[in-house]
Design a protein around this motif. Sequence first.
Motif, PDB file in Angstrom:
ATOM      1  N   UNK A 173       0.836  -1.200   0.000  1.00 63.42           N
ATOM      2  CA  UNK A 173       0.000   0.000   0.000  1.00 63.42           C
ATOM      3  C   UNK A 173       0.865   1.242   0.000  1.00 63.42           C
ATOM      4  N   UNK A 174       0.816   2.037  -1.058  1.00 68.20           N
ATOM      5  CA  UNK A 174       1.654   3.222  -1.109  1.00 68.20           C
ATOM      6  C   UNK A 174       0.830   4.493  -1.109  1.00 68.20           C
ATOM      7  N   UNK A 175      -0.476   4.380  -0.918  1.00 70.13           N
ATOM      8  CA  UNK A 175      -1.281   5.584  -0.810  1.00 70.13           C
ATOM      9  C   UNK A 175      -2.511   5.242   0.008  1.00 70.13           C
ATOM     10  N   UNK A 176      -3.578   4.847  -0.636  1.00 72.05           N
ATOM     11  CA  UNK A 176      -4.839   4.614   0.049  1.00 72.05           C
ATOM     12  C   UNK A 176      -5.508   3.398  -0.533  1.00 72.05           C
ATOM     13  N   UNK A 177      -5.817   2.443   0.333  1.00 70.56           N
ATOM     14  CA  UNK A 177      -6.519   1.247  -0.116  1.00 70.56           C
ATOM     15  C   UNK A 177      -7.971   1.341   0.333  1.00 70.56           C
ATOM     16  N   UNK A 178      -8.878   1.185  -0.591  1.00 71.52           N
ATOM     17  CA  UNK A 178     -10.298   1.278  -0.310  1.00 71.52           C
ATOM     18  C   UNK A 178     -10.896  -0.127  -0.321  1.00 71.52           C
ATOM     19  N   UNK A 179     -11.256  -0.630   0.867  1.00 72.35           N
ATOM     20  CA  UNK A 179     -11.767  -1.996   0.968  1.00 72.35           C
ATOM     21  C   UNK A 179     -13.131  -2.155   0.314  1.00 72.35           C
ATOM     22  N   UNK A 180     -13.936  -1.092   0.351  1.00 72.29           N
ATOM     23  CA  UNK A 180     -15.299  -1.193  -0.162  1.00 72.29           C
ATOM     24  C   UNK A 180     -15.339  -1.438  -1.666  1.00 72.29           C
ATOM     25  N   UNK A 181     -14.537  -0.674  -2.419  1.00 76.02           N
ATOM     26  CA  UNK A 181     -14.572  -0.859  -3.880  1.00 76.02           C
ATOM     27  C   UNK A 181     -13.354  -1.604  -4.413  1.00 76.02           C
ATOM     28  N   UNK A 182     -12.541  -2.194  -3.478  1.00 79.91           N
ATOM     29  CA  UNK A 182     -11.396  -3.019  -3.890  1.00 79.91           C
ATOM     30  C   UNK A 182     -10.497  -2.261  -4.874  1.00 79.91           C
ATOM     31  N   UNK A 183      -9.985  -1.114  -4.443  1.00 78.30           N
ATOM     32  CA  UNK A 183      -9.135  -0.306  -5.307  1.00 78.30           C
ATOM     33  C   UNK A 183      -7.895   0.156  -4.560  1.00 78.30           C
ATOM     34  N   UNK A 184      -6.888   0.570  -5.308  1.00 75.40           N
ATOM     35  CA  UNK A 184      -5.653   1.096  -4.726  1.00 75.40           C
ATOM     36  C   UNK A 184      -5.200   2.296  -5.546  1.00 75.40           C
ATOM     37  N   UNK A 185      -4.751   3.352  -4.869  1.00 72.26           N
ATOM     38  CA  UNK A 185      -4.172   4.524  -5.517  1.00 72.26           C
ATOM     39  C   UNK A 185      -2.664   4.457  -5.354  1.00 72.26           C
TER      40      UNK A 185
END
Length: 295
Positions: A15-27
């Motif tokens: 994880x190098x920014x923000x992981x969103x568990x709800x929509x399964x995404x990574x920035x």
Amino acid sequence: MKEFLFYIIIFTTTLNAQYNKENQSVDVIPYWNKDNVLKYKIIETKITHKQNDTINKKSNSYDLKISVLDSTANSYTLKWETNLNIPDDKPEIKNYIDKNLKELNQIQIIYKTDEFGTVQEIINKKEIKKTYKKVFDLLLNKSSLGEKELKMIYQFIENDEYFNNYLMQDLNQFHLFYGLSLNKTEQEDEINFTNPITQSPMLLKQRYRLINIDEENEIYILSMSQTVDENQFLEDFKTKFGKDFDKDIANPNFNINVLLKQTFNNSGIILNSTYNTVVDYEGTTSTKLKEFILK
């Protein structure tokens, strides 16, 4: 319609920014500060083998230092420092440079990215060109190259597009994922590129997606594949080399595979980046590997 597939698959990141568990995404965003310094060892390996026999292997290593010169709300200014990349199997050239060209031995690229780490421009391209020209002037005076070969070398330096593409190779590998927001739904993009053999403009399709998530270890596996339309590819070579060239290029034993793997920590620092290109043609396999390892 068939397509040539350049496999660029499997990027591993934490994880190098923000992981969103709800929509399964990574920035994928870096967190760099002014005066940060990153040091890497770059290892390049070229291997040629036929069936199970290795017929040629060359390896070369050199150091890379990346310094953050400036950090603002919407940009970073970075300095990329490496020594001239002279293969280890050319000790006479390495020794000559160390002895006579110490002031020209180090290449510095000053470049700017946006706030997400995406490369925007190389700032000191003119200075880099001057350094390369001085080095080529000195080295080519000691060579036995003909007039045609010398002309091609200097045309490479003078052509802004070719020279910029050359400088951008490693920067593109290093910064590839910065600025992307990915999830498990495949995203497709289309980009322009220049065929390195024919120098003709072509189109590539790029497909990205988040493959897998390891929440416990904050490890994310990402993928990107590239495709170029086969008919476009064949027509380009036929135009350049003649009507019969497509018989060779369409050979079913011809295949290209490219694999890029990157590992980040939770501050957006790349711990390891490996770019692997494999070309199979008529039973002979050529492998080119470039790896960045954080010291």
